[in-house]
Scaffold this motif. Structure first.
Motif, PDB file in Angstrom:
ATOM      1  N   THR A  16       0.097  -1.384  -0.347  1.00  0.00           N
ATOM      2  CA  THR A  16      -0.093   0.338   0.226  1.00  0.00           C
ATOM      3  C   THR A  16       0.930   0.879   0.121  1.00  0.00           C
ATOM      4  O   THR A  16       0.145   2.293  -1.004  1.00  0.00           O
ATOM      5  CB  THR A  16      -0.829  -0.122   0.678  1.00  0.00           C
ATOM      6  OG1 THR A  16      -1.467  -1.473   1.730  1.00  0.00           O
ATOM      7  CG2 THR A  16      -1.863   0.947   1.615  1.00  0.00           C
ATOM      8  N   LEU A  17       1.431   0.748   1.144  1.00  0.00           N
ATOM      9  CA  LEU A  17       2.974   2.625   1.066  1.00  0.00           C
ATOM     10  C   LEU A  17       3.577   2.578  -0.292  1.00  0.00           C
ATOM     11  O   LEU A  17       3.142   3.719  -0.629  1.00  0.00           O
ATOM     12  CB  LEU A  17       4.019   2.205   2.147  1.00  0.00           C
ATOM     13  CG  LEU A  17       3.063   2.656   3.516  1.00  0.00           C
ATOM     14  CD1 LEU A  17       4.137   1.964   4.743  1.00  0.00           C
ATOM     15  CD2 LEU A  17       2.705   3.830   3.303  1.00  0.00           C
ATOM     16  N   ALA A  18       3.643   1.542  -0.480  1.00  0.00           N
ATOM     17  CA  ALA A  18       4.796   1.761  -2.117  1.00  0.00           C
ATOM     18  C   ALA A  18       3.929   2.683  -2.966  1.00  0.00           C
ATOM     19  O   ALA A  18       4.318   3.410  -4.191  1.00  0.00           O
ATOM     20  CB  ALA A  18       5.158   0.451  -3.078  1.00  0.00           C
ATOM     21  N   LYS A  19       2.452   2.139  -3.105  1.00  0.00           N
ATOM     22  CA  LYS A  19       1.729   2.323  -4.042  1.00  0.00           C
ATOM     23  C   LYS A  19       1.240   4.717  -3.901  1.00  0.00           C
ATOM     24  O   LYS A  19       1.439   4.840  -5.459  1.00  0.00           O
ATOM     25  CB  LYS A  19       0.469   1.993  -4.142  1.00  0.00           C
ATOM     26  CG  LYS A  19      -0.561   1.795  -5.875  1.00  0.00           C
ATOM     27  CD  LYS A  19      -1.849   0.990  -5.459  1.00  0.00           C
ATOM     28  CE  LYS A  19      -2.397   1.321  -6.737  1.00  0.00           C
ATOM     29  NZ  LYS A  19      -3.838   0.340  -6.438  1.00  0.00           N
ATOM     30  N   ILE A  20       1.052   4.577  -2.701  1.00  0.00           N
ATOM     31  CA  ILE A  20       0.746   5.857  -2.434  1.00  0.00           C
ATOM     32  C   ILE A  20       1.899   6.715  -2.168  1.00  0.00           C
ATOM     33  O   ILE A  20       1.829   8.301  -1.789  1.00  0.00           O
ATOM     34  CB  ILE A  20       0.172   6.241  -1.515  1.00  0.00           C
ATOM     35  CG1 ILE A  20       0.686   5.343  -0.158  1.00  0.00           C
ATOM     36  CG2 ILE A  20      -0.958   5.677  -1.375  1.00  0.00           C
ATOM     37  CD1 ILE A  20      -0.170   5.904   1.145  1.00  0.00           C
ATOM     38  N   ALA A  21       3.177   6.333  -2.651  1.00  0.00           N
ATOM     39  CA  ALA A  21       4.162   6.944  -1.603  1.00  0.00           C
ATOM     40  C   ALA A  21       4.786   8.529  -2.945  1.00  0.00           C
ATOM     41  O   ALA A  21       5.043   9.517  -1.797  1.00  0.00           O
ATOM     42  CB  ALA A  21       5.376   5.883  -1.991  1.00  0.00           C
ATOM     43  N   PRO A  22       4.538   8.119  -4.060  1.00  0.00           N
ATOM     44  CA  PRO A  22       4.876   9.228  -5.042  1.00  0.00           C
ATOM     45  C   PRO A  22       4.035  10.528  -4.430  1.00  0.00           C
ATOM     46  O   PRO A  22       4.194  11.669  -4.375  1.00  0.00           O
ATOM     47  CB  PRO A  22       4.605   8.547  -6.201  1.00  0.00           C
ATOM     48  CG  PRO A  22       4.476   7.734  -6.342  1.00  0.00           C
ATOM     49  CD  PRO A  22       4.156   7.180  -5.177  1.00  0.00           C
ATOM     50  N   GLY A  23       2.674   9.901  -3.716  1.00  0.00           N
ATOM     51  CA  GLY A  23       1.871  11.036  -4.028  1.00  0.00           C
ATOM     52  C   GLY A  23       2.151  12.012  -2.813  1.00  0.00           C
ATOM     53  O   GLY A  23       1.957  12.684  -2.457  1.00  0.00           O
TER      54      GLY A  23
END
Lengths: 242, 208, 218
Positions: free
Chosen positions: C43-50
């Motif tokens: 989950t974190l990897a997915k939202i990290a850029p944002g």
């Protein structure tokens, strides 16, 4: 006799006093006609059922939300270039009307989206753009409220309107790039193939005309109020000085 | 070199406060502006300095030859006296920081932060800034506020030096600087008349 | 102009404030998000850029109101406006100083926070590149907002309201660069658009900001 004569507050007040009842009356007539026609005398859509009828509010409101901003941009430019106070006040007067149209477009869109897309809200490009437009309106209105001196406020909001317009267009493309979206294409376009069919189209055009007239009437009315408020302020100032 | 201000009108808050103000100032001359509070001294000075547009009239000199000294000194509390001056000298591309400090009796304070200066010392530093701008016409708004008698004398001496070197000065003040050679211009007669109120709701762009 | 830049940097370092505060805020945002979202790496990897981009943007916003307000209050802005430096140059230099004390440090520490947020490996160079290309736009847009609100007391909240909508395109393209980079997809289009926005903002907004300051000084 040039068109700029109407930018004189006195001339504007005279002309608008004459025009306002006509514009307001016509807008009521066209809106009542268009909405009754649209709501009761058009068939249900074969896919969307009766929910399709919300387009008679949604599409004109959305169009006018954008057009109101364009009108504010033109009025701001006229103020910054020609220094006509009426122009600045008209831009100020149009902002809350535009904001309201934006709200109407968002709310009717949500009401329609719930049964059709199964959700009140989706981060669709058009919806997102309207939310951003809403923020632009809020910022513009807030800046008018925050600055005391009316000419300073007019100048600052004018600059904000120009810069904001550029960024609003950029945001539109950015949002398109970011998500391709659920929203259907334009309801009206010059390319006849893409249009909604004729039975829906005619009452929709009547409603759009009604919304344009309503916008004009509201802006005229609000501009008249702003001019009177400015006049009152000027008289109070001179009383304080004298 | 001569500063010619002709028939200038200035506005504050959208209302014309002074109109028809004219004067001439040649090298080595000073002009003291007087008038009751609110008559528009600050507005006139800010207009001449180019900070706001004039409503009417002409000034023959570009604002670039004027050096504006306001109520606020534009000092940074965390910078020392020398650093504050050096900054303005660099902005104006002029040397003479040490000389300016010597003239305004600030040399002993050169490494003290502006935050630790007294009000009068800050004012002296603010006035020392004038010396590092290299501009011929000083436009000063109440330059002696919070200065003691000795400092006023010191500043009057600096001002005389500036005039003797061919400079000019335009000063709004209530205090007698001891500049007997300076001409005095009372602004009260130039107070703008209020525009006529049109009866029956007629009004133009001025709204009054 | 160099004198103005060095003075602004000196002021930022001596007064503390802005410099450390923005970084601390950025760090806090990156720590709080996993605490709120949960520790799952995917989950974190997915939202990290944002999250990283939104965090950087908000950290940038914190110190915006100081760009002109302090100089306005102590009279320096009047004196700068009457100085030989054009006001457009003053705006550009002050935006640059703001970027040097906020945008640049944010860009440099972002990879560390990327680790905390489990940003996928290929994303790191693009995270730094996108912040380096995008944060100058945040500073100069912010300087424009600060110029509009410089005469308003307690204008901080209004400044946020005015500036945030203007940040939308930068945020979208910036985060898109990192997202695509992290997925290993081609990033050419968004990073070019991001740089284009920055270049345009740097070229045009100093003029709008200088106009706004002139109006506010009247």
């Amino acid at each position: 006799m040039s068109i700029w004569e109407y930018a004189n507050p006195k001339k504007f007040m005279q002309t608008s006093a004459w025009a306002l009842p006509w514009v307001a009356g016509l807008s009521v007539v066209t809106l009542v006609m268009g909405l009754i026609w649209g709501f009761f005398f058009t068939p249900d859509d074969y896919k969307q059922g009766s929910t399709v009828k919300i387009i008679y509010l949604h599409v004109p409101a959305a169009m006018m939300a954008i057009n109101a901003w364009v009108m504010m941009l033109l009025a701001s430019l006229i103020w910054l270039i020609r220094r006509h106070h009426v122009s600045a006040l008209a831009a100020k007067a149009a902002a809350p009307v535009g904001l309201t149209f934006t709200f109407i477009a968002l709310v009717t869109g949500a009401l329609w989206g719930q049964p059709m897309w199964g959700t009140w809200w989706a981060w669709d490009p058009r919806l997102t753009s309207f939310l951003i437009l809403c923020l632009f309106y809020l910022g513009y209105i807030a800046l008018w409220q925050a600055v005391d001196d009316p000419d300073t406020a007019a100048d600052l909001t004018g600059v904000l309107c120009i810069v904001g317009s550029v960024f609003a267009v950029l945001s539109r493309y950015a949002v398109n790039f970011w998500n391709q979206g659920l929203h259907q294409g334009a309801s009206l376009s010059l390319d006849k193939e893409e249009n909604v069919s004729d039975v829906f189209w005619l009452p929709l055009v009547v409603c759009i005309v009604g919304f344009i007239l309503m916008f004009l009437a509201l802006v005229l009315m609000r501009t008249r109020t702003e001019i009177r408020a400015r006049r009152l302020q000027a008289l109070l100032t001179r009383e304080r000085i004298a | 070199m001569e500063l010619v201000v002709a028939d200038i009108a200035v506005a504050r808050g959208g209302l014309t406060v002074l109109e028809g103000v004219s004067f001439r100032l040649s090298s080595g001359q000073a002009l003291v502006l007087r008038g009751p509070n609110g008559v528009g001294k600050t507005t006139l000075l800010r207009t001449l300095a180019g900070l706001q547009p004039a409503v009417g009239g002409t000034v023959n000199m570009a604002p670039e030859s004027l050096c504006y000294g306001a109520h606020a000194d534009g000092l940074k509390a965390v910078l020392t006296v020398a650093e504050n001056l050096r900054f303005w000298a660099a902005i104006h591309g002029v040397d003479g920081v040490d000389d300016a400090m010597a003239q305004m009796n600030l040399t002993a304070l050169r490494d003290r932060r502006a935050a630790n200066l007294s009000a009068g010392q800050k004012r002296r530093l603010g006035l020392a800034r004038l010396l590092v701008t290299g501009r011929p016409i000083w436009v000063l708004d109440e330059p002696t506020v919070s200065l003691d008698a000795a400092s006023v004398q010191l500043f009057a001496g600096v001002l005389r030096g500036h005039l003797a070197a061919g400079g000019m000065a335009l000063i709004a003040t209530h205090i007698d600087l001891g500049l007997d050679e300076a001409a005095v211009l009372d602004l009260s007669p130039f107070k703008a008349a209020l525009p006529k109120v049109a009866r029956g709701g007629g009004f133009d762009e001025a709204f009054a | 102009m160099i004198a103005l830049l060095t003075r602004d940097l000196q002021l930022a370092f001596r007064a503390g404030g802005g410099f450390g505060l923005g970084l601390a805020f950025f760090l806090l945002a990156a720590v709080l998000v996993p605490l709120g979202v949960g520790p799952e790496g995917a989950t974190l990897a997915k939202i990290a850029p944002g999250i990283l981009w939104v965090g950087a943007l908000l950290a940038c916003l914190l110190s915006l109101d100081r760009i002109f307000a302090l100089d306005f209050e102590d009279g320096s802005l009047d004196l700068l406006a009457t100085s030989p430096i054009p006001l457009e140059g003053v705006v550009a230099v002050k935006a640059l100083a703001h970027w040097l004390v906020t945008g640049l440090p944010l860009t440099l520490v972002a990879p560390v926070l990327g680790v905390l947020l489990n940003l996928p490996g290929p994303g790191y160079p693009w995270l730094v590149a996108s912040l380096a290309a995008g944060t100058p736009a945040l500073s100069v847009i912010g300087a424009f907002g600060a110029a509009l609100t410089v005469g308003i007391k307690r204008g901080g909240l209004l400044l946020s309201l005015l500036v945030l909508p203007l940040y939308v395109p930068t945020l979208i393209f910036g985060a898109e660069v990192v997202r695509r980079g992290a997925m290993g997809v081609d990033v050419a289009v968004p990073i070019l658009l991001l740089s284009g926005i920055t270049a345009g903002a740097l070229a045009l907004l100093p003029f709008a900001a200088a106009a706004a300051i002139r109006v506010n000084l009247r």
